[in-house]
Design a protein around this motif. Sequence first.
Motif, PDB file in Angstrom:
ATOM      1  N   GLN A  34       0.811  -1.219   0.000  1.00  0.00           N
ATOM      2  CA  GLN A  34       0.000   0.000   0.000  1.00  0.00           C
ATOM      3  C   GLN A  34       0.845   1.270   0.000  1.00  0.00           C
ATOM      4  N   THR A  35       2.122   1.166   0.215  1.00  0.00           N
ATOM      5  CA  THR A  35       2.963   2.363   0.310  1.00  0.00           C
ATOM      6  C   THR A  35       3.626   2.738  -1.009  1.00  0.00           C
ATOM      7  N   GLY A  36       3.345   2.022  -2.085  1.00  0.00           N
ATOM      8  CA  GLY A  36       4.013   2.286  -3.359  1.00  0.00           C
ATOM      9  C   GLY A  36       3.301   3.297  -4.229  1.00  0.00           C
ATOM     10  N   ASP A  37       4.076   3.993  -5.045  1.00  0.00           N
ATOM     11  CA  ASP A  37       3.545   4.888  -6.076  1.00  0.00           C
ATOM     12  C   ASP A  37       3.817   4.191  -7.405  1.00  0.00           C
ATOM     13  N   TYR A  38       2.879   3.379  -7.843  1.00  0.00           N
ATOM     14  CA  TYR A  38       3.102   2.514  -8.999  1.00  0.00           C
ATOM     15  C   TYR A  38       3.014   3.240 -10.334  1.00  0.00           C
ATOM     16  N   SER A  39       2.340   4.378 -10.374  1.00  0.00           N
ATOM     17  CA  SER A  39       2.323   5.182 -11.610  1.00  0.00           C
ATOM     18  C   SER A  39       3.719   5.704 -11.909  1.00  0.00           C
ATOM     19  N   THR A  40       4.377   6.221 -10.883  1.00  0.00           N
ATOM     20  CA  THR A  40       5.739   6.729 -11.049  1.00  0.00           C
ATOM     21  C   THR A  40       6.700   5.585 -11.358  1.00  0.00           C
ATOM     22  N   TRP A  41       6.556   4.465 -10.667  1.00  0.00           N
ATOM     23  CA  TRP A  41       7.429   3.316 -10.912  1.00  0.00           C
ATOM     24  C   TRP A  41       7.297   2.841 -12.355  1.00  0.00           C
ATOM     25  N   ALA A  42       6.064   2.679 -12.843  1.00  0.00           N
ATOM     26  CA  ALA A  42       5.830   2.185 -14.208  1.00  0.00           C
ATOM     27  C   ALA A  42       6.349   3.158 -15.257  1.00  0.00           C
ATOM     28  N   ALA A  43       6.294   4.460 -14.962  1.00  0.00           N
ATOM     29  CA  ALA A  43       6.775   5.458 -15.925  1.00  0.00           C
ATOM     30  C   ALA A  43       8.272   5.316 -16.174  1.00  0.00           C
ATOM     31  N   GLY A  44       9.008   4.738 -15.238  1.00  0.00           N
ATOM     32  CA  GLY A  44      10.450   4.553 -15.395  1.00  0.00           C
ATOM     33  C   GLY A  44      10.830   3.215 -16.010  1.00  0.00           C
ATOM     34  N   GLU A  45       9.861   2.433 -16.427  1.00  0.00           N
ATOM     35  CA  GLU A  45      10.104   1.098 -16.986  1.00  0.00           C
ATOM     36  C   GLU A  45       9.648   1.047 -18.438  1.00  0.00           C
ATOM     37  N   THR A  46      10.217   0.124 -19.193  1.00  0.00           N
ATOM     38  CA  THR A  46       9.753  -0.184 -20.540  1.00  0.00           C
ATOM     39  C   THR A  46       9.324  -1.636 -20.538  1.00  0.00           C
ATOM     40  N   PHE A  47       8.073  -1.887 -20.872  1.00  0.00           N
ATOM     41  CA  PHE A  47       7.508  -3.232 -20.831  1.00  0.00           C
ATOM     42  C   PHE A  47       7.318  -3.747 -22.248  1.00  0.00           C
ATOM     43  N   ASN A  48       7.897  -4.907 -22.539  1.00  0.00           N
ATOM     44  CA  ASN A  48       7.787  -5.519 -23.863  1.00  0.00           C
ATOM     45  C   ASN A  48       7.178  -6.910 -23.765  1.00  0.00           C
ATOM     46  N   VAL A  49       6.574  -7.347 -24.861  1.00  0.00           N
ATOM     47  CA  VAL A  49       6.054  -8.712 -24.937  1.00  0.00           C
ATOM     48  C   VAL A  49       7.207  -9.665 -24.621  1.00  0.00           C
ATOM     49  N   GLY A  50       6.946 -10.636 -23.758  1.00  0.00           N
ATOM     50  CA  GLY A  50       7.965 -11.594 -23.343  1.00  0.00           C
ATOM     51  C   GLY A  50       8.574 -11.272 -21.990  1.00  0.00           C
ATOM     52  N   ASP A  51       8.465 -10.016 -21.541  1.00  0.00           N
ATOM     53  CA  ASP A  51       8.950  -9.631 -20.218  1.00  0.00           C
ATOM     54  C   ASP A  51       8.041 -10.241 -19.151  1.00  0.00           C
ATOM     55  N   THR A  52       8.485 -10.181 -17.903  1.00  0.00           N
ATOM     56  CA  THR A  52       7.655 -10.642 -16.793  1.00  0.00           C
ATOM     57  C   THR A  52       7.534  -9.549 -15.734  1.00  0.00           C
ATOM     58  N   LEU A  53       6.413  -9.555 -15.048  1.00  0.00           N
ATOM     59  CA  LEU A  53       6.200  -8.704 -13.880  1.00  0.00           C
ATOM     60  C   LEU A  53       6.266  -9.621 -12.672  1.00  0.00           C
TER      61      LEU A  53
END
Length: 190
Positions: A34-53
């Motif tokens: 509950q303490t994370g800012d996931y919008s900011t975290w995701a903005a710093g990542e590049t997600f491609n097909v084949g990657d994993t979360l």
Amino acid sequence: MAVSAVATLLFLLVASPVAFAANHVVGGSGGWSQTGDYSTWAAGETFNVGDTLEFNYGESHSVDVISKDDYENCNTGNALESYSGGKTTIKLSKAGPMYFTCSALGHCQSGMKLAVDVKDSSSTPSTPSTPSTPSTTPSTPSDSPTTPTPEVGNTPSKSTPVTPNGAAGVMGKTVVGFSVVLGAMFAFMC
């Protein structure tokens, strides 16, 4: 002999993007809480097909894959997929937006939700996640003022961040990819 060598080389070239898939640790060292800012975290990542979360979380949390409408309205009753157990790895298998939340009461409203835009793997290289402590400010304000408390297992450590895939990182994956192709070419030339 030459035909099989060409066929093998083509197979290796087509299969080599798998060696470049990145593992993104959601929320970095803070994990899925509950303490994370996931919008900011995701903005710093590049997600491609084949990657994993990779979601790492405490027993009071879960990971639900939800629709865009449910994401925007924090509706946790219509999950497309649900996961629990403290650690969940989800493969990003197709291009387009994906939405995630925690189904525990009030957690989505306090900011425990994630939207990612998955790119076609042939368009751009992945940026692997490096653990970092996400902001403690929720991305969506709660209706009632509460102070989130870190849960056991999700408390950020004070140790030096480490690349999730070891020291290899992107350069190591590149070396492995070229080594596989060159090794196959060498094997068929001898």
